[in-house]
Design an enzyme around this catalytic site. Structure first.
Site, PDB file in Angstrom:
ATOM      1  N   HIS A  73       0.429  -1.381   0.385  1.00 33.37           N
ATOM      2  CA  HIS A  73      -0.220  -0.107  -0.084  1.00 33.37           C
ATOM      3  C   HIS A  73       0.772   1.317   0.055  1.00 33.37           C
ATOM      4  CE1 HIS A  73      -3.729  -2.170   0.303  1.00 33.37           C
ATOM      5  NE2 HIS A  73      -3.333  -2.754   1.520  1.00 33.37           N
ATOM      6  N   HIS A 184      -1.697  -8.807   9.219  1.00 35.29           N
ATOM      7  CA  HIS A 184      -2.316  -8.015  10.287  1.00 35.29           C
ATOM      8  C   HIS A 184      -2.760  -9.117  11.154  1.00 35.29           C
ATOM      9  CE1 HIS A 184      -3.439  -3.767   8.253  1.00 35.29           C
ATOM     10  NE2 HIS A 184      -2.398  -4.720   7.082  1.00 35.29           N
TER      11      HIS A 184
HETATM   12 FE   LIG Z   1      -1.211  -3.709   5.829  1.00 37.78          FE
HETATM   13 FE   LIG Z   2       0.135  -4.787   2.776  1.00 37.53          FE
END
Ligand SMILES: [Fe+2]
Ligand SMILES: [Fe+2]
Length: 276
Positions: A73, A184
């Protein structure tokens, strides 16, 4: 240095997701900053869940974070192209094509002269295509070992098997610590592998009541309807810190200890308003 002058203590914070992630880390470090010699945070989701604005880069620097790593990202906020080359604490994935702005590794020097090298790399299984991390990161570890024995890797990848295999590969090349990121969800497999601190995923910092830091209903709509809908950062009273600390011998670069940190903070129980 926090300890005997020979061992350095590093804290790695899993992906900061949006404002809840930034603020819980800010408050955590107000009390914990002095316990560490070097602090790294993955910031690929720090600005509203996607990318990193220059304003947030500056704010996160002020929390006491020495190095920021990233992932897929990294380019989501287009303004990063305007400032990444002068963002001294920021490391983007190493295995992007030649000519990509920013840097994929960096050597940081602590106040006492100890040098810490950080490499960020992307995995290739269930991820957008990038250059192979196997050859490129191996060459980079060998180059950095000429400068310092302390080599830290943030490997941003989806598949656990790729992370475990690449982790072992980096350990055999002499890396000191290896932190998986991107999924995550903090894994419970922290260990010392061939003198390297290892964890498959460090987890994330942000709102607990959501879907990996994002709001439940938009996530549900995306999965159940297959119609694209913009993700929103989850908002809730309970936020979490997911982090890993590693103690490293500053001469040999060998990891001596690794410990996971997983704590919840209920914002309702805090006395002061958290600027929300
Ligand atoms: Fe992330
Ligand atoms: Fe990522």
């Amino acid at each position: 240095m926090t300890g005997d002058g020979k061992t350095i203590k590093i804290l790695f914070l899993g992906d900061l997701v949006g404002r809840p992630g930034r603020f819980v880390v800010r408050d955590f470090l107000k009390k914990q900053r002095e316990n560490y010699d070097f602090i790294i945070a993955n910031v690929e989701n720090a600005s509203h869940g996607f990318g990193l604005t220059e304003k947030n880069y500056n704010e996160i620097s002020e929390y006491g974070i020495d190095c920021m790593t990233s992932g897929n990202h990294i380019w989501d906020k287009r303004e990063i192209l305007n400032y990444i080359d002068k963002a001294d604490r920021l490391v983007r994935p190493f295995n992007y094509p030649n000519g990509t702005p920013g840097r994929g590794s960096k050597v940081f020097e602590l106040d006492n002269g100890v040098k810490v090298a950080v490499i960020n790399a992307l995995g290739r299984v269930f991820m957008a295509p990038v250059d192979s991390q196997w050859e490129t990161v191996a060459d980079e570890i060998k180059r950095l070992k000429e400068i310092t024995q302390i080599i830290i890797v943030d490997f941003h990848a989806e598949a656990t098997a790729e992370k475990i295999c690449f982790g072992r590969f980096c350990a055999d090349l002499g890396a000191s610590a290896f932190f998986g990121t991107h999924t995550h969800v903090q894994t419970a497999d922290e260990q010392i592998v061939n003198n390297m601190g290892y964890i498959t995923d460090a987890g994330f910092c942000g709102t607990s009541d959501g879907v990996i830091g994002m709001e439940y209903n938009t996530s549900l709509n995306r999965f159940t309807t297959c119609i694209p809908e913009r993700y929103e950062v989850a908002d809730g009273n309970v936020v979490q810190i997911n982090a890993v600390e590693v103690e490293i011998d500053s001469t040999s670069g060998h990891a001596a200890a690794i410990k996971r940190i997983f704590c919840y903070v209920d914002e309702n129980e805090k006395e002061e308003d958290n600027e929300k």
